[in-house]
Design an enzyme around this catalytic site. Structure first.
Site, PDB file in Angstrom:
ATOM      1  N   SER A  16       0.846  -1.197   0.000  1.00 44.06           N
ATOM      2  CA  SER A  16       0.000   0.000   0.000  1.00 44.06           C
ATOM      3  C   SER A  16       0.877   1.241   0.000  1.00 44.06           C
ATOM      4  O   SER A  16       2.109   1.158   0.106  1.00 44.06           O
ATOM      5  CB  SER A  16      -0.911   0.021   1.240  1.00 44.06           C
ATOM      6  OG  SER A  16      -0.134   0.085   2.421  1.00 44.06           O
ATOM      7  N   ASP A  37       5.516  -7.749   1.431  1.00 46.41           N
ATOM      8  CA  ASP A  37       4.620  -7.227   2.467  1.00 46.41           C
ATOM      9  C   ASP A  37       4.341  -8.335   3.480  1.00 46.41           C
ATOM     10  O   ASP A  37       4.558  -9.519   3.190  1.00 46.41           O
ATOM     11  CB  ASP A  37       3.312  -6.717   1.866  1.00 46.41           C
ATOM     12  CG  ASP A  37       2.657  -5.643   2.731  1.00 46.41           C
ATOM     13  OD1 ASP A  37       2.961  -4.460   2.540  1.00 46.41           O
ATOM     14  OD2 ASP A  37       1.859  -6.007   3.618  1.00 46.41           O
ATOM     15  N   ASP A  63       7.938 -11.301   7.050  1.00 50.18           N
ATOM     16  CA  ASP A  63       8.226 -10.298   8.074  1.00 50.18           C
ATOM     17  C   ASP A  63       9.678  -9.888   7.892  1.00 50.18           C
ATOM     18  O   ASP A  63      10.587 -10.725   7.968  1.00 50.18           O
ATOM     19  CB  ASP A  63       8.005 -10.915   9.452  1.00 50.18           C
ATOM     20  CG  ASP A  63       8.228  -9.931  10.598  1.00 50.18           C
ATOM     21  OD1 ASP A  63       8.901  -8.902  10.394  1.00 50.18           O
ATOM     22  OD2 ASP A  63       7.743 -10.205  11.709  1.00 50.18           O
ATOM     23  N   ILE A  64       9.931  -8.613   7.652  1.00 51.12           N
ATOM     24  CA  ILE A  64      11.298  -8.180   7.361  1.00 51.12           C
ATOM     25  C   ILE A  64      12.232  -8.320   8.556  1.00 51.12           C
ATOM     26  O   ILE A  64      13.458  -8.242   8.389  1.00 51.12           O
ATOM     27  CB  ILE A  64      11.348  -6.730   6.840  1.00 51.12           C
ATOM     28  CG1 ILE A  64      10.816  -5.749   7.891  1.00 51.12           C
ATOM     29  CG2 ILE A  64      10.633  -6.600   5.514  1.00 51.12           C
ATOM     30  CD1 ILE A  64      11.134  -4.309   7.575  1.00 51.12           C
ATOM     31  N   ASN A  86      11.416   0.203   2.191  1.00 51.49           N
ATOM     32  CA  ASN A  86      10.321   1.115   2.510  1.00 51.49           C
ATOM     33  C   ASN A  86       9.558   0.698   3.765  1.00 51.49           C
ATOM     34  O   ASN A  86       8.998   1.548   4.451  1.00 51.49           O
ATOM     35  CB  ASN A  86       9.354   1.189   1.327  1.00 51.49           C
ATOM     36  CG  ASN A  86       8.054   1.861   1.680  1.00 51.49           C
ATOM     37  OD1 ASN A  86       7.984   3.070   1.859  1.00 51.49           O
ATOM     38  ND2 ASN A  86       6.988   1.063   1.815  1.00 51.49           N
ATOM     39  N   TYR A 148      10.397   7.114  16.893  1.00 52.04           N
ATOM     40  CA  TYR A 148      10.320   7.058  15.424  1.00 52.04           C
ATOM     41  C   TYR A 148      11.376   7.977  14.802  1.00 52.04           C
ATOM     42  O   TYR A 148      12.110   7.583  13.896  1.00 52.04           O
ATOM     43  CB  TYR A 148       8.918   7.474  14.973  1.00 52.04           C
ATOM     44  CG  TYR A 148       8.734   7.521  13.474  1.00 52.04           C
ATOM     45  CD1 TYR A 148       8.584   6.356  12.734  1.00 52.04           C
ATOM     46  CD2 TYR A 148       8.698   8.735  12.793  1.00 52.04           C
ATOM     47  CE1 TYR A 148       8.413   6.393  11.353  1.00 52.04           C
ATOM     48  CE2 TYR A 148       8.530   8.792  11.420  1.00 52.04           C
ATOM     49  CZ  TYR A 148       8.377   7.613  10.708  1.00 52.04           C
ATOM     50  OH  TYR A 148       8.211   7.666   9.332  1.00 52.04           O
ATOM     51  N   LYS A 152      14.565   6.917  12.363  1.00 49.22           N
ATOM     52  CA  LYS A 152      14.744   7.432  11.005  1.00 49.22           C
ATOM     53  C   LYS A 152      16.036   8.242  10.869  1.00 49.22           C
ATOM     54  O   LYS A 152      16.637   8.286   9.788  1.00 49.22           O
ATOM     55  CB  LYS A 152      13.534   8.280  10.608  1.00 49.22           C
ATOM     56  CG  LYS A 152      12.268   7.450  10.399  1.00 49.22           C
ATOM     57  CD  LYS A 152      12.447   6.405   9.302  1.00 49.22           C
ATOM     58  CE  LYS A 152      11.165   5.678   8.983  1.00 49.22           C
ATOM     59  NZ  LYS A 152      11.320   4.725   7.850  1.00 49.22           N
TER      60      LYS A 152
END
Length: 245
Positions: A16, A37, A63-64, A86, A148, A152
């Site tokens: 998405s 995904d 699952d990454i 991403n 977060y 990042k």
């Protein structure tokens, strides 16, 4: 005639939003998109859209944070040329309410999983391969997102470090730092969309396609001399100040 073998592009979190837009754009640019995904239904929908546009794509559900699964993913892409990291998580929590577990989970998904997949891909990417990481303008400071924002900021630092280490192999590593983009993640925020739009110099919010255009540039031959960069795509908000996300 034998079927043309297309260069492959892995895009995580492509079920998405920004990930889907990037996968569609890279497929349009001639890559076979590997849509990664956690959930099958949204990944399959991205694949359906890409194929409906006449391009090649397949879905990989994993699952990454599972390093064994991501290694299998890389092994399944013998013609890998581009990796787009991403996938990530996001939530709202005041600094005084954050726990060490909140930080660990954010880093596990947003940074450690990214590092692992970068390392796995870098071992097989050929000369001229591309790694594109999704950072965030929040890395420059954001209220109620300390965990977060920190994760990042780590993405930006990792990107620059890898750019130096992988330069000898002519693999470029760049990052995109989106501002406020209209995605499902945005809709989970308590802020009103209209109020957020009013805070942007452009007077509007970004679209996933705006980030996809940036990713397509980094994946293109035009960016072969660009590495270690963090491109802010935020409608000019970072120019006017960074006090809020």
């Amino acid at each position: 005639m034998p079927k043309q073998v297309l260069p492959q592009a892995i895009v995580t979190g492509a079920g998405s939003g920004i990930g889907r837009a990037i996968a569609r754009r890279l497929a349009h640019e001639g890559f076979a998109a590997i849509v990664v995904d956690r959930a099958a239904a949204p990944a399959d929908e991205t694949v359906r859209q890409i194929r409906a546009e006449g391009h090649e794509a397949r879905a990989e559900i994993l699952d990454i944070t599972d390093a064994t699964a991501t290694q299998r993913l890389v092994d399944s892409a013998p013609n890998l040329r581009v990796l787009v990291n991403n996938a990530g998580i996001f939530d709202v929590k005041k600094f005084n309410e954050l726990t060490a577990d909140d930080f660990r989970r954010m880093y596990e998904v947003n940074l450690i999983a990214m590092f692992t997949l970068c390392q796995q891909a870098a071992r097989v990417l050929p000369e001229g391969g591309r790694i594109i990481n999704l950072a965030s303008r929040a890395a420059f400071g954001a209220r109620n997102y300390a965990h977060y924002a920190a994760s990042k900021a780590g993405v930006a630092g990792l990107t620059k470090a890898l750019a130096l280490e992988l330069a000898a192999k002519q693999i470029t590593v760049n990052a995109i730092a989106p501002g406020v983009i209209m995605t499902d993640m945005l809709l989970e925020r308590p802020d009103g969309v209209a109020e957020l739009a009013a805070e942007q110099p452009t007077g509007k919010l970004g679209k996933p396609e705006h980030i996809a255009h940036a990713a397509a540039f980094f994946a293109s031959p035009f960016a072969e001399y660009v590495t270690g960069q963090v491109l802010i795509v935020d409608g000019g908000r970072s120019v006017g100040g960074t006090a809020a996300f």
